[in-house]
Design a protein around this motif. Structure first.
Motif, short mmCIF file in Angstrom:
data_model
loop_
_atom_site.label_atom_id
_atom_site.label_comp_id
_atom_site.label_asym_id
_atom_site.label_seq_id
_atom_site.Cartn_x
_atom_site.Cartn_y
_atom_site.Cartn_z
N ASP A 25 -20.77 39.45 70.63
CA ASP A 25 -21.74 38.48 70.11
C ASP A 25 -21.38 37.04 70.47
OD1 ASP A 25 -19.58 38.22 68.48
OD2 ASP A 25 -20.66 38.56 66.61
N GLY A 26 -20.16 36.78 70.98
CA GLY A 26 -19.79 35.45 71.44
C GLY A 26 -19.41 34.48 70.36
N ASN A 27 -19.06 34.97 69.17
CA ASN A 27 -18.72 34.07 68.08
C ASN A 27 -17.28 33.56 68.15
OD1 ASN A 27 -21.24 34.13 66.91
ND2 ASN A 27 -20.76 35.92 65.67
N SER A 28 -16.38 34.34 68.71
CA SER A 28 -14.98 33.90 68.80
C SER A 28 -14.70 33.36 70.20
CB SER A 28 -14.03 35.05 68.48
OG SER A 28 -14.05 36.00 69.52
N ARG A 29 -13.59 32.63 70.34
CA ARG A 29 -13.21 32.09 71.65
C ARG A 29 -12.92 33.22 72.63
NH1 ARG A 29 -14.13 27.06 72.87
NH2 ARG A 29 -12.10 26.26 73.33
N PHE A 30 -12.30 34.30 72.15
CA PHE A 30 -11.99 35.43 73.01
C PHE A 30 -13.27 36.05 73.56
CE2 PHE A 30 -11.28 40.02 73.52
CZ PHE A 30 -10.33 39.98 74.54
N GLU A 31 -14.26 36.22 72.71
CA GLU A 31 -15.53 36.81 73.16
C GLU A 31 -16.26 35.87 74.13
OE1 GLU A 31 -17.44 37.68 69.49
OE2 GLU A 31 -16.39 39.59 69.25
N GLN A 32 -16.15 34.57 73.92
CA GLN A 32 -16.75 33.62 74.86
C GLN A 32 -16.05 33.70 76.21
OE1 GLN A 32 -16.48 29.85 72.92
NE2 GLN A 32 -18.20 30.25 71.56
N ARG A 69 -15.59 26.71 93.35
CA ARG A 69 -14.96 25.96 92.27
C ARG A 69 -16.01 25.33 91.35
NH1 ARG A 69 -11.35 24.22 96.59
NH2 ARG A 69 -9.45 25.42 96.38
N LEU A 70 -17.08 24.82 91.93
CA LEU A 70 -18.16 24.28 91.11
C LEU A 70 -18.79 25.37 90.25
CD1 LEU A 70 -20.01 21.83 93.50
CD2 LEU A 70 -18.78 21.25 91.42
N ASP A 71 -19.04 26.54 90.86
CA ASP A 71 -19.63 27.64 90.11
C ASP A 71 -18.69 28.11 89.00
OD1 ASP A 71 -21.88 27.51 91.67
OD2 ASP A 71 -21.32 29.18 92.96
N ALA A 72 -17.39 28.18 89.29
CA ALA A 72 -16.43 28.60 88.27
C ALA A 72 -16.37 27.58 87.14
CB ALA A 72 -15.05 28.78 88.90
N ALA A 73 -16.42 26.30 87.48
CA ALA A 73 -16.43 25.26 86.44
C ALA A 73 -17.68 25.38 85.59
CB ALA A 73 -16.35 23.88 87.08
N MET A 74 -18.79 25.74 86.23
CA MET A 74 -20.04 25.89 85.50
C MET A 74 -19.93 27.03 84.48
SD MET A 74 -23.77 26.12 87.30
CE MET A 74 -23.42 27.65 88.16
N TYR A 75 -19.21 28.10 84.84
CA TYR A 75 -19.05 29.22 83.92
C TYR A 75 -18.01 28.93 82.84
CZ TYR A 75 -21.63 32.05 87.28
OH TYR A 75 -22.59 32.55 88.11
N LEU A 76 -16.94 28.21 83.19
CA LEU A 76 -15.82 28.06 82.27
C LEU A 76 -15.90 26.85 81.35
CD1 LEU A 76 -12.87 29.08 84.60
CD2 LEU A 76 -13.94 30.42 82.79
N MET A 77 -16.62 25.81 81.73
CA MET A 77 -16.68 24.61 80.89
C MET A 77 -17.18 24.88 79.47
SD MET A 77 -17.66 21.28 83.10
CE MET A 77 -17.74 20.21 81.68
N PRO A 78 -18.24 25.65 79.29
CA PRO A 78 -18.66 25.92 77.90
C PRO A 78 -17.61 26.66 77.09
CG PRO A 78 -20.43 26.44 79.41
CD PRO A 78 -19.22 26.17 80.25
N VAL A 79 -16.84 27.53 77.74
CA VAL A 79 -15.82 28.29 77.02
C VAL A 79 -14.65 27.39 76.63
CG1 VAL A 79 -14.17 30.17 77.22
CG2 VAL A 79 -16.45 30.43 78.15
N ILE A 80 -14.27 26.51 77.54
CA ILE A 80 -13.11 25.67 77.29
C ILE A 80 -13.42 24.56 76.29
CG2 ILE A 80 -11.52 24.04 78.38
CD1 ILE A 80 -11.78 25.74 80.93
N PHE A 81 -14.58 23.94 76.40
CA PHE A 81 -14.84 22.74 75.61
C PHE A 81 -15.80 22.92 74.43
CE2 PHE A 81 -13.65 21.03 79.80
CZ PHE A 81 -12.52 20.35 79.40
N TYR A 82 -16.59 23.97 74.40
CA TYR A 82 -17.57 24.14 73.32
C TYR A 82 -17.26 25.40 72.55
CZ TYR A 82 -20.40 20.88 76.01
OH TYR A 82 -20.85 19.80 76.69
N PRO A 83 -17.39 25.50 71.28
CA PRO A 83 -17.31 24.40 70.33
C PRO A 83 -15.87 23.95 70.22
CG PRO A 83 -17.48 26.44 69.14
CD PRO A 83 -17.53 26.78 70.61
N TRP A 84 -15.66 22.67 70.31
CA TRP A 84 -14.32 22.12 70.29
C TRP A 84 -14.22 21.12 69.16
CZ3 TRP A 84 -11.77 17.44 71.08
CH2 TRP A 84 -10.40 17.55 71.34
N GLU A 85 -13.25 21.31 68.34
CA GLU A 85 -13.03 20.38 67.24
C GLU A 85 -11.61 19.85 67.35
OE1 GLU A 85 -13.80 22.27 63.55
OE2 GLU A 85 -15.73 23.02 64.19
#
Length: 135
Positions: A25-32, A69-85
């Protein structure tokens, strides 16, 4: 041929992503992270296709590395930075508005480069990377 292969790779990538997304469901960082890996599973095949296409156009295939690298950044940026507190309240943290501009810029640049690969004409006849794939 590049267009057909790109469509097949895109469809296979969507199928893999949808299968994985149906279990997570993508709720945890691991699932993202699992979803990002599923979304990026077509990157090696895309690298191969983009390298072949660039060589067909008479260009060096290392440009395909930058596209990947651009495509990989496009996939990984939401996982790395969102949701970030921030872990501590008084610590400086990344402003999401700036990060959004960076993310959408990466998406636009990646789309433009991939459209260029799709519609730019190849060299006529043989080039230094080999014979024409049409003959």
């Amino acid at each position: 041929r590049y267009f057909k292969r790109s469509i097949v790779v895109g469809i296979l990538g969507m199928i893999i992503f949808l299968i994985v997304a149906s279990f997570v469901d993508g709720n945890s960082r691991f699932e993202q992270a699992i979803l990002a890996i599923a979304a990026g599973c077509t990157l090696p095949v895309s690298l191969m296709l983009n390298t072949r296409r660039l060589q067909d156009m008479g260009r060096d295939g290392t440009i395909a590395d930058n596209i990947m690298r651009l495509d990989a950044a496009m996939y990984l940026m939401p996982v790395i930075f969102y949701p970030w507190e921030p872990p501590i309240e008084n610590i400086a943290y990344i402003h999401f508005e700036t990060l959004d501009y960076v993310y959408y810029s990466i998406v636009i640049i990646s789309c433009v480069l991939n459209l260029y690969l799709l519609f730019a004409p190849g060299t006529h006849g043989d080039n230094k990377y080999g014979p024409s794939p049409l003959h």
